[in-house]
Enzyme design. Structure first.
Site, PDB file in Angstrom:
ATOM      1  N   ASP A   1      -1.719  -8.745  -2.911  1.00 13.10           N
ATOM      2  CA  ASP A   1      -0.364  -8.434  -3.393  1.00 13.10           C
ATOM      3  C   ASP A   1       0.547  -9.664  -3.490  1.00 13.10           C
ATOM      4  O   ASP A   1       1.754  -9.542  -3.431  1.00 13.10           O
ATOM      5  CB  ASP A   1       0.285  -7.372  -2.489  1.00 13.10           C
ATOM      6  CG  ASP A   1       0.804  -7.950  -1.190  1.00 13.10           C
ATOM      7  OD1 ASP A   1       0.221  -8.939  -0.711  1.00 13.10           O
ATOM      8  OD2 ASP A   1       1.809  -7.431  -0.666  1.00 13.10           O
ATOM      9  N   GLU A   2      -0.060 -10.824  -3.639  1.00 11.49           N
ATOM     10  CA  GLU A   2       0.744 -12.061  -3.694  1.00 11.49           C
ATOM     11  C   GLU A   2       0.277 -12.941  -4.840  1.00 11.49           C
ATOM     12  O   GLU A   2      -0.923 -13.101  -5.039  1.00 11.49           O
ATOM     13  CB  GLU A   2       0.476 -12.915  -2.460  1.00 11.49           C
ATOM     14  CG  GLU A   2       1.259 -12.667  -1.250  1.00 11.49           C
ATOM     15  CD  GLU A   2       0.711 -13.581  -0.164  1.00 11.49           C
ATOM     16  OE1 GLU A   2       1.336 -14.597   0.122  1.00 11.49           O
ATOM     17  OE2 GLU A   2      -0.375 -13.269   0.364  1.00 11.49           O
TER      18      GLU A   2
ATOM     19  N   ARG B   1      10.654   1.274   8.645  1.00  8.71           N
ATOM     20  CA  ARG B   1      11.015   0.083   9.433  1.00  8.71           C
ATOM     21  C   ARG B   1      12.403   0.257  10.029  1.00  8.71           C
ATOM     22  O   ARG B   1      12.699  -0.239  11.113  1.00  8.71           O
ATOM     23  CB  ARG B   1      10.960  -1.185   8.562  1.00  8.71           C
ATOM     24  CG  ARG B   1       9.542  -1.532   8.137  1.00  8.71           C
ATOM     25  CD  ARG B   1       9.493  -2.821   7.323  1.00  8.71           C
ATOM     26  NE  ARG B   1       8.298  -2.840   6.475  1.00  8.71           N
ATOM     27  CZ  ARG B   1       7.800  -3.902   5.884  1.00  8.71           C
ATOM     28  NH1 ARG B   1       8.394  -5.081   6.016  1.00  8.71           N
ATOM     29  NH2 ARG B   1       6.722  -3.833   5.131  1.00  8.71           N
TER      30      ARG B   1
ATOM     31  N   TYR C   1       0.837  -1.211   0.000  1.00  7.17           N
ATOM     32  CA  TYR C   1       0.000   0.000   0.000  1.00  7.17           C
ATOM     33  C   TYR C   1       0.872   1.263   0.000  1.00  7.17           C
ATOM     34  O   TYR C   1       0.518   2.271  -0.601  1.00  7.17           O
ATOM     35  CB  TYR C   1      -0.931   0.022   1.209  1.00  7.17           C
ATOM     36  CG  TYR C   1      -2.073  -0.987   1.197  1.00  7.17           C
ATOM     37  CD1 TYR C   1      -2.125  -2.011   0.263  1.00  7.17           C
ATOM     38  CD2 TYR C   1      -3.106  -0.901   2.128  1.00  7.17           C
ATOM     39  CE1 TYR C   1      -3.160  -2.934   0.271  1.00  7.17           C
ATOM     40  CE2 TYR C   1      -4.153  -1.811   2.141  1.00  7.17           C
ATOM     41  CZ  TYR C   1      -4.173  -2.832   1.210  1.00  7.17           C
ATOM     42  OH  TYR C   1      -5.203  -3.734   1.227  1.00  7.17           O
TER      43      TYR C   1
HETATM   44  N1  DCP Z   1      -2.653  -5.124   4.937  1.00 10.32           N
HETATM   45  C1  DCP Z   1      -3.721  -4.661   5.701  1.00 10.32           C
HETATM   46  N2  DCP Z   1      -3.886  -5.084   6.984  1.00 10.32           N
HETATM   47  C2  DCP Z   1      -3.016  -5.942   7.533  1.00 10.32           C
HETATM   48  C3  DCP Z   1      -1.951  -6.437   6.779  1.00 10.32           C
HETATM   49  C4  DCP Z   1      -1.787  -5.996   5.474  1.00 10.32           C
HETATM   50  O1  DCP Z   1      -4.524  -3.883   5.205  1.00 10.32           O
HETATM   51  N3  DCP Z   1      -3.184  -6.318   8.796  1.00 10.32           N
HETATM   52  C5  DCP Z   1      -2.476  -4.631   3.578  1.00 10.32           C
HETATM   53  C6  DCP Z   1      -1.431  -3.557   3.536  1.00 10.32           C
HETATM   54  C7  DCP Z   1      -0.247  -4.216   2.913  1.00 10.32           C
HETATM   55  C8  DCP Z   1      -0.845  -5.270   2.040  1.00 10.32           C
HETATM   56  O2  DCP Z   1      -2.029  -5.667   2.715  1.00 10.32           O
HETATM   57  O3  DCP Z   1       0.550  -3.306   2.169  1.00 10.32           O
HETATM   58  C9  DCP Z   1       0.043  -6.466   1.854  1.00 10.32           C
HETATM   59  O4  DCP Z   1       0.362  -7.020   3.114  1.00 10.32           O
HETATM   60  P1  DCP Z   1       1.720  -7.742   3.399  1.00 10.32           P
HETATM   61  O5  DCP Z   1       1.551  -8.564   4.610  1.00 10.32           O
HETATM   62  O6  DCP Z   1       2.227  -8.411   2.169  1.00 10.32           O
HETATM   63  O7  DCP Z   1       2.707  -6.587   3.801  1.00 10.32           O
HETATM   64  P2  DCP Z   1       3.381  -5.445   2.949  1.00 10.32           P
HETATM   65  O8  DCP Z   1       3.270  -5.680   1.502  1.00 10.32           O
HETATM   66  O9  DCP Z   1       2.883  -4.129   3.435  1.00 10.32           O
HETATM   67  O10 DCP Z   1       4.873  -5.521   3.410  1.00 10.32           O
HETATM   68  P3  DCP Z   1       5.955  -6.637   3.093  1.00 10.32           P
HETATM   69  O11 DCP Z   1       6.948  -5.964   2.226  1.00 10.32           O
HETATM   70  O12 DCP Z   1       6.512  -6.989   4.418  1.00 10.32           O
HETATM   71  O13 DCP Z   1       5.292  -7.784   2.415  1.00 10.32           O
END
Ligand code: DCP
Length: 645
Positions: free
Chosen positions: A120-121, A60, A23
């Protein structure tokens, strides 16, 4: 409980691709000033600065974590940029992120079978692409290896060596490698190429795992983030799993993982190796026992599904702290909002992808007044999904009331809701041939059912009469494809007026035993409207979404609130179909899966045409629905369990 799937004979090349701080990247693309800055995306709810849902890698570095709220993140990293998720209907609107995810999927899917696992996967089966590369253009010179591939992390190779890149280049084009490693090397190069394309075309970075199965690919994709990839050669699997905590393994994060720890003293996947398959089966049953035995050895047969679209649609909202909902009116207000969004999404899925969702589920997190520590959970409730916003709203509210009734166990006590969500699941593609069933049941009799748009939206041109008019804007999508139109054989549900005499002859010659149109006509002219009326009078129409309700939905959406009244009143239900009086139908076009979705009276008849009559299972046939003490007998959706009753 997890079950072992048979492994394929041939080695596969599977990748798991995961976007980095997704995001945040989407927000950074919208506002490039945020690039390279500590940034986090926060929830709509602004309590204590809002919960962080995505955190950039720069943030981070300062110790900002997703578990924090905005206020805390600011304390840890005063320079952090907090971006709120877009908002619609008083809650987060994730469409921006969903469509950004789709852009990435479109690129990744170009190289092989692609399964969209989350927003996103993605999993990719690159076996064929890797084999082709090995055949056509194998990597044979270290210097020619793409830089992104040369930066791969290969388990089992020294990772901190100053000459890491050189070692990786050499590994990727080792002439003495076995065929499995050669394929994996090609897979790594392909994934690197794809990641470069994703960056160039979308500006997003992603990380990836490349292995011989999904399980291993997923386990390592997040190992080196951001913007890196990790490869798992077979020779390094045992070492990798030996120290992997059990809880990190998919499907072992919950009770099964806890049981392994508590009952067998297993802390890492490697610890599982000391148990025989029989022992694990004895403890966890044959299937799960075998699954555990196999994962301990890095074996997993799970296939990459060919699915670019999500498995379900969900809309939820949390109500933390003082925002908790404490009365039915506020629950109804929020449920209406959530259902409206859900309805829009499933309708757009239907229009764009021709997919139908079958089940509506309501989840809530509720606590009883003065019993905040109670372990009793609010039970999730499901029912068949009826298309149309007001129907979803109505059913969701009934599900909530039913859940609350069970939750409170007749206690007359206050309650408080901290989260609510509605999900549309069991989504399936409308199989080819369904449109003909749709037309067959609905198409021509625009006056016979409230599901059909009014005549103003039905074109005069008889050549277009076969279309299913889901919405006016959807006409093009629902039109038969050119090949269908050109192919004289595929002309299901064409009125006798349009059907040429020759074609009619051909059908009757080919299917001399097909004589059942009279009851279909009966059904069309009065049976269905009567059924519809009956269900309406029963208070809950349990209609199959793929047939009438998707159409009804469109109408309901189209006419909005005022039309909802008209929809409910169904003034034209009993009208006779006009304009056609006989039907021709090519039995070959009927998909058996679709027949199962039809009302029993039609189902029996069509089943008689398409396969030899079976010994009737009278019990099932006589009473296909689940009889509920209230009157919600669902004879169209008899396979569903209806929690409304
Ligand atoms: N997301 C959300 N609530 C959560 C976890 C994630 O809305 N509790 C959303 C925001 C993230 C997206 O889903 O950007 C993808 O989650 P990921 O767990 O893959 O984490 P990120 O992509 O943000 O980070 P990373 O680079 O660690 O995968």
């Amino acid at each position: 409980m997890p079950v072992a799937r048979p492994e394929p004979q041939e080695p596969r090349v599977i990748a798991h691709v995961d976007m980095d701080c997704f995001y945040v990247q989407v927000e950074q693309r919208r506002n490039p000033a945020l690039r390279g800055q500590p940034t986090a995306v926060v929830q709509y709810n602004d309590w204590k600065g809002g919960g962080l849902i995505a955190v950039s890698y720069e943030a981070r570095g300062f110790g900002v974590k997703r578990s924090m709220r905005g206020d805390e993140a600011k304390r840890v990293c005063p320079g952090i940029n907090l971006v709120q998720v877009p908002v619609a209907r008083g809650k987060a609107d994730l469409n921006l992120y969903r469509s950004a995810g789709s852009e990435v999927v479109a690129i990744l899917a170009s190289k092989g079978k692609c399964e969209r696992a989350s927003i996103d996967e993605v999993y990719l089966d690159l076996t064929d692409a890797a084999k082709e590369m090995l055949l056509q253009a194998p990597p044979d010179s270290p210097e020619e290896i793409l830089i992104e591939a040369a930066k791969s992390n290969i388990l089992g190779l020294p990772s901190d060596a100053s000459e890491k890149e050189k070692i990786v280049r050499a590994w990727l084009c080792r002439p003495d490698a076995d065929s499995e490693d050669k394929l994996l090397a090609c897979g790594a190069i392909i994934v690197a190429q794809l990641r470069v394309r994703v960056l160039e075309e979308t500006q997003f970075t992603c990380s990836a795992g490349i292995a011989h199965n999904k399980m291993l690919a997923k386990l390592v994709s997040g190992m080196h983030k951001p913007a890196q990839q990790t490869v798992v050669p077979s020779s390094s699997v045992q070492d990798f799993l030996a120290s992997l905590p059990v809880k990190k393994m998919k499907q072992l994060g919950g009770k099964l993982g806890s049981s392994l720890q508590d009952d067998l003293g297993v802390e890492t996947i490697g610890d599982l190796l000391s148990f025989t398959e029989e022992k694990l089966q004895e403890q966890y049953g044959v299937n799960t026992g075998t699954w555990l035995w196999k994962i301990a050895r890095g074996i997993s047969g799970e296939e990459v599904e060919d699915r670019l679209l999500p498995k379900s649609h969900g809309c939820g909202k949390t109500f933390p702290g003082p925002k908790a909902l404490k009365n039915s009116a506020s629950v109804k207000g929020w449920l209406d909002q959530l259902c409206e969004e859900l309805s829009e999404r499933i309708q757009s899925d239907l229009n764009q992808n021709k997919r139908i969702a079958q089940t509506l589920t309501l989840h809530a997190r509720v606590s009883k007044e003065n019993e905040r520590d109670s372990v009793k959970k609010f039970p999730s409730k499901s029912c068949p999904l009826r298309y149309g916003t007001w129907k979803i709203q109505e059913d969701a509210m009934k599900l909530f009331e039913s859940g609350l009734h069970d939750f409170l166990e007749y206690q007359n006590t206050g309650w408080s809701i901290t989260s609510l969500s509605v999900t549309a699941s069991k989504i399936f593609d409308i199989p080819s041939g369904t449109s003909s069933i749709l037309r067959y049941v609905k198409g021509p009799s625009s006056a016979s059912s409230p599901a059909i748009p009014d005549s103003s939206s039905v074109p005069e041109d008889p050549s277009l009469d076969n279309n299913v008019y889901v919405t006016p804007s959807n006409e093009e999508q629902c039109e038969p494809s050119t090949s269908e139109k050109e192919d004289g054989k595929k002309y299901s549900a064409i009125s006798a007026k349009q059907c040429s005499a020759n074609e009619a002859k051909r059908i009757s010659k080919k299917f001399p035993e097909v004589k059942g149109t009279s009851s279909i006509l009966k059904f069309l002219s009065r049976g269905q409207s009567a059924l519809h009326e009956k269900r309406k009078s029963d208070g809950l129409i349990c209609s199959h979404p793929g047939l009438e309700s998707s159409l009804e939905a469109s109408r309901a959406e189209e006419h909005n609130a005022s039309a909802q009244g008209a929809d409910r009143s169904s003034t034209n239900c009993g009208a006779e179909p006009s304009g056609s009086n006989a039907w021709m139908f090519n039995v070959e076009d009927i998909d058996p899966a679709v027949v199962e979705e039809l009302p029993p009276e039609i189902r029996r008849e069509i089943q008689g045409w398409i396969r030899p009559p079976k010994q009737p299972n009278t019990k099932r046939r006589e009473f296909p629905g689940r009889k509920c003490s209230c009157r919600h007998v669902c004879d169209l959706c008899c396979r569903h369990v209806c929690d409304l009753c």
